[in-house]
Design an enzyme around this catalytic site. Structure first.
Site, short mmCIF file in Angstrom:
data_model
loop_
_atom_site.label_atom_id
_atom_site.label_comp_id
_atom_site.label_asym_id
_atom_site.label_seq_id
_atom_site.Cartn_x
_atom_site.Cartn_y
_atom_site.Cartn_z
N LYS A 90 0.81 -1.22 0.00
CA LYS A 90 0.00 0.00 0.00
C LYS A 90 0.85 1.28 0.00
O LYS A 90 0.45 2.30 -0.54
CB LYS A 90 -0.95 0.01 1.19
CG LYS A 90 -2.12 -0.96 0.99
CD LYS A 90 -3.21 -0.71 2.02
CE LYS A 90 -4.46 -1.50 1.70
NZ LYS A 90 -4.28 -2.95 1.94
N GLU A 112 -9.98 7.59 3.60
CA GLU A 112 -10.91 6.78 4.38
C GLU A 112 -10.28 5.40 4.50
O GLU A 112 -9.45 5.02 3.67
CB GLU A 112 -12.28 6.71 3.72
CG GLU A 112 -12.50 5.56 2.76
CD GLU A 112 -11.79 5.74 1.43
OE1 GLU A 112 -11.62 6.90 1.01
OE2 GLU A 112 -11.43 4.73 0.83
N SER A 383 1.82 -9.74 -1.11
CA SER A 383 1.40 -8.34 -0.93
C SER A 383 1.71 -7.77 0.45
O SER A 383 1.87 -6.56 0.60
CB SER A 383 -0.09 -8.20 -1.23
OG SER A 383 -0.85 -9.09 -0.44
C1 LIG Z 1 -5.07 -3.97 1.46
C2 LIG Z 1 -4.37 -5.25 1.17
C3 LIG Z 1 -4.79 -6.11 0.13
C4 LIG Z 1 -6.00 -5.86 -0.70
O1 LIG Z 1 -6.00 -4.68 -1.43
P1 LIG Z 1 -5.74 -4.66 -3.01
O2 LIG Z 1 -6.06 -3.28 -3.40
O3 LIG Z 1 -6.65 -5.69 -3.62
O4 LIG Z 1 -4.32 -5.02 -3.21
C5 LIG Z 1 -4.05 -7.24 -0.12
N1 LIG Z 1 -2.96 -7.56 0.62
C6 LIG Z 1 -2.54 -6.78 1.64
C7 LIG Z 1 -1.35 -7.19 2.42
C8 LIG Z 1 -3.23 -5.60 1.94
O5 LIG Z 1 -2.80 -4.82 2.95
#
Ligand SMILES: *Cc1c(COP(=O)(O)O)cnc(C)c1O
Length: 412
Positions: A90, A112, A383
């Site tokens: 993010k 938000e 992610s």
């Molecule tokens: C917020 C988040 C997601 C989901 O958000 P996307 O916009 O679909 O990427 C996925 N993995 C992690 C670790 C997150 O913090």
């Protein structure tokens, strides 16, 4: 950059701007400022520098040897967004947007947040650039996510609990939009995924596409080709998935790897308690754009469910909606229980505790290994790290540990 949406901000039929008339000038201003910034080498250089020095990019590409062995030899590469500052992808987007805000002369950041992860990433970027930050959060989410609320406050942000409606994300979004309409001259609204009215889905994609571009370079170095056989990522709003898909998505057909987005099937698609907007949703308008989303027969948005807070969103970005219709990417859904098994497995065999969101992508690898066989290279977008999920995992896996014990007793 990647192919652009059309002049109206559409990907095929999806996207656009379904917002109050008063916001159109602000969105136009943002679109112009963004295009201008991206054409300025000084902006690119500053962004690259921040991503390197403060975020920790490039993130590693790790060959998961033990996981690969368990999957019959298919080589699984992990794109390590979990190693970024603040532990997820993010931050790539929030530093990009806040840098743009600075450039536009804005003096105040708003956002938000639902589970709080985007709020923390925005508060972090605002602190880095010395801008005040207000984060809207449903009162119910404030209660459930006390730790992230405290993090945001530590980072100097003001967290405003929203008491209207269901007191969750959609109410916080309405409040953020209301603030933006009122304070549009001074204020920059940071959106956290590839959603919202144009230009947000395009802008967030571009800021996250560093993930896919690095992956191509790293693959070339490691395996001598830039394109793997498949790329797998979890999909909430869709930003980490678009980030790793985008550079591959526009390769000519035949050269494109399989791109697989994994949605959250929650308690199962039939249960109704899930977050699988593409696999099991309809077209509709959410947060200012046309997309696939979860809605009832009379068109009301229905609440999403997933064991992972970050996938618990009732829509999916317009570009994913377009990829799905065009067959550019495939979308599948994995339930809570499978994601939890994958969460444990990765921790045990690789020493990496993944985010519960990411665990959905890992859970799909067994199916994929069956299809691709041993002689394949697959990249998973890792992610985020799972430290934030350890409490929740302990709550639900407490039972599993009990089950393990019962199972081994009945065997002995
Ligand atoms: C917020 C988040 C997601 C989901 O958000 P996307 O916009 O679909 O990427 C996925 N993995 C992690 C670790 C997150 O913090």
């Amino acid at each position: 950059m990647f192919p652009q949406p059309d002049a109206r901000g559409r990907y095929g039929m999806y996207g656009g701007r379904y917002v109050p008339e008063t916001l159109i000038p602000a969105l136009d201003e943002l679109t112009d400022a963004y295009r201008e910034a991206r054409a300025d080498p000084a902006f690119e250089a500053r962004l690259t520098e921040i991503l390197r020095d403060a975020v920790g990019r490039p993130s590693n590409l790790t060959l998961a040897e033990n996981l690969s062995r368990d999957l019959g030899g298919m080589r699984v590469w992990l794109k390590r967004e979990d190693l970024n500052h603040t532990g997820a992808h993010k931050i790539n987007n929030t530093v990009g947007q806040v840098l743009l805000a600075k450039r536009m002369g804005k003096t105040r950041i708003i956002a938000e947040t639902g589970a709080g992860q985007h709020g923390v990433a925005t508060a972090t970027a605002a602190a880095m650039f010395g801008l005040p930050c207000v984060v809207y959060m449903g009162e119910e989410d404030v209660r459930r996510q006390a730790l992230n609320v405290f993090r945001m406050k530590l980072l100097g942000a003001e967290v405003v609990p929203v008491t209207s409606g269901t007191r969750t994300l959609k109410d916080a979004t309405n409040e953020a939009i209301r603030d933006w309409v009122t304070n549009v001259r001074s204020t920059f609204y940071v959106i956290g995924s590839v959603v919202g009215p144009h230009p947000y889905p395009m802008m967030v994609r571009d800021f996250q596409a560093v993930i896919g571009m690095e992956t191509m370079d790293q693959l070339e170095e490691r395996i001598g080709r830039r394109v793997p056989d498949a790329v797998v990522a979890c999909v909430g709003g869709g930003s980490n998935a678009i980030g790793i898909f985008a550079p591959f998505a526009y390769l000519p057909e035949g050269q494109r790897p399989r791109l697989i987005g994994v949605e959250a099937a929650g308690h199962g698609l039939e249960s109704g308690a899930h977050a699988a907007s593409i696999s099991s949703g309809k077209r509709g308008v959410l947060h200012g754009a046309l997309m696939y989303l979860l809605s009832s027969d009379d068109g009301q948005i229905t609440p999403a469910h997933s064991v992972s807070a970050g996938l618990d969103y009732p829509g999916v970005g317009p570009e994913h909606s377009f990829y799905a219709d065009e067959g550019i990417a495939e979308y599948v859904a994995v339930d809570d229980a499978s994601a939890l098994r994958a969460f444990r497995h990765l921790a045990e065999v690789e020493g990496i505790i993944p985010a519960l969101e990411t665990s959905h992508a890992f859970a799909y690898l067994e199916t994929l290994a069956g299809e691709l066989g041993a002689d394949a290279d697959v990249v998973v977008n890792l992610s985020g790290r799972g430290d934030k999920d350890v409490n929740e995992a302990m709550r639900v896996l407490g039972d599993l540990a009990g089950l393990d014990a019962a199972r081994s007793e009945s065997v002995s």
